[in-house]
Design an enzyme around this catalytic site. Structure first.
Site, short mmCIF file in Angstrom:
data_model
loop_
_atom_site.label_atom_id
_atom_site.label_comp_id
_atom_site.label_asym_id
_atom_site.label_seq_id
_atom_site.Cartn_x
_atom_site.Cartn_y
_atom_site.Cartn_z
CG ASN A 12 -1.63 1.71 1.37
OD1 ASN A 12 -1.96 1.74 0.66
ND2 ASN A 12 -2.55 1.77 2.64
CE LYS A 14 0.44 3.48 4.38
NZ LYS A 14 0.06 3.14 5.83
CG HIS A 100 -6.07 2.09 4.98
ND1 HIS A 100 -5.61 2.74 6.41
CD2 HIS A 100 -4.45 0.77 5.30
CE1 HIS A 100 -3.91 2.16 6.53
NE2 HIS A 100 -2.88 1.58 5.96
CD GLU A 102 -2.80 5.32 6.86
OE1 GLU A 102 -2.79 4.94 5.57
OE2 GLU A 102 -2.39 5.36 7.49
CD GLU A 170 -3.69 -2.50 7.56
OE1 GLU A 170 -2.44 -2.66 6.97
OE2 GLU A 170 -4.10 -1.19 7.12
N GLY A 176 2.77 1.74 10.94
CA GLY A 176 3.56 3.62 10.57
C GLY A 176 3.92 3.76 11.80
CB SER A 214 5.28 -1.84 12.00
OG SER A 214 5.02 -0.40 12.25
N GLY A 235 3.09 -1.00 4.55
CA GLY A 235 2.64 -0.20 3.95
C GLY A 235 3.92 0.62 3.67
P1 PGA Z 1 2.81 0.83 6.80
O1 PGA Z 1 1.56 0.28 7.00
O2 PGA Z 1 3.65 -0.69 6.91
O3 PGA Z 1 3.57 1.53 7.02
O4 PGA Z 1 2.89 0.45 9.38
C1 PGA Z 1 1.15 -0.45 7.26
C2 PGA Z 1 -1.11 0.13 6.08
O5 PGA Z 1 -1.78 1.12 6.49
O6 PGA Z 1 -1.28 -0.76 5.25
#
Ligand code: PGA
Length: 250
Positions: A12, A14, A100, A102, A170, A176, A214, A235
């Site tokens: 992803n 983003k 997601h 976000e 998640e 992140g 992460s 991500g």
């Molecule tokens: P990350 O994000 O691997 O940077 O923690 C995962 C995601 O939001 O799908």
């Protein structure tokens, strides 16, 4: 046992990635896969919508699928700034992430809207990746299992099947941040999610359950080996071809 039949590894991006970066990423992926193919795991890259058409062309002929990060509930019409699942499919997407955290937080998306988006995605022939996960406060209050169960119950649309719908767990606080739940905490949530998919009906009982938050080359092997984990949603580490491949090869 974690699924040994091969896992689904989804990147992803983003709101990251220019055409130059996508070009370099695709070149590095194809060169590496030619030298050392990945035959078991399936790879999907979800760039910003601006890159979908180009990345689809750049990766054409490879086994890497392309997906989007969100879609509208409708097929077409007067929705300025939105993109329908039909249009995503038209520029080469075969997957779309919906719900997601976000989007749930930054755009106030609730379970009903997310289910409608997943429904639209499936109707357009895409595979919907429905995200669920608790916040840090919810985990500390002992509500993680209840939260993800509610999200699965209400965000997965009626009629979804294991061919058309994937669920990604998640934890919001792991996205992140470099923090991850313990392996046994992930196993517990995934076991609970499996019970939830069974409740959805026989068509969803063996749906793929991904872990995201992460995931890095350094922890991918142990996460992928967890009982009940069928793949990862990645991500930050998916922006670097070498890291994304290291996760797929872990
Ligand atoms: P990350 O994000 O691997 O940077 O923690 C995962 C995601 O939001 O799908």
């Amino acid at each position: 046992m974690a699924s040994v039949a091969g896992q689904l590894i989804v990147g992803n991006w983003k709101m990251n990635g220019t055409l130059v970066q996508a070009d370099r990423f695709a070149g590095e992926m194809l060169t590496s896969l030619e030298a050392e193919p990945i035959t078991r795991d399936r790879l999907v890259v979800c760039p910003p919508a601006t890159l979908l058409a180009d990345l689809s062309v750049l990766l054409a002929g490879s086994d890497i699928a392309v997906g989007a990060q969100d879609c509208h509930t409708g097929e077409e019409g007067a929705y300025t700034g939105d993109i329908s699942a039909l249009l995503l499919a038209d520029c080469g997407a075969s997957y779309v992430i919906v719900g997601h955290s976000e989007r749930r937080t930054g755009h106030q998306e609730g379970d009903t809207l997310i289910a409608a988006k997943a429904h639209a995605a499936i109707a357009a022939g895409l595979i919907a990746i429905v995200c669920v996960g608790e916040t840090e406060a919810e985990r500390e209050a002992g509500q993680a299992l209840d939260i993800v169960a509610r999200q699965v119950r209400h965000s997965v649309p009626r009629g979804a099947t294991i061919e058309t719908c994937v669920i990604a767990y998640e934890p919001v606080w792991a996205i992140g941040t470099g923090k991850t739940p313990t392996l046994s905490e992930i196993a517990t949530v995934h076991g609970h999610l499996r019970a939830c998919t069974a409740e959805l009906g026989p068509e969803m009982v063996s749906a793929l359950l991904l872990y995201g938050g992460s995931v890095k080359p350094g922890n991918a092997a142990e996460i992928k080996a967890i009982d009940g984990v069928d793949g990862c949603l990645v991500g930050g580490a998916s922006l670097i071809a070498a890291d994304f491949l290291a996760i797929a090869r872990a």
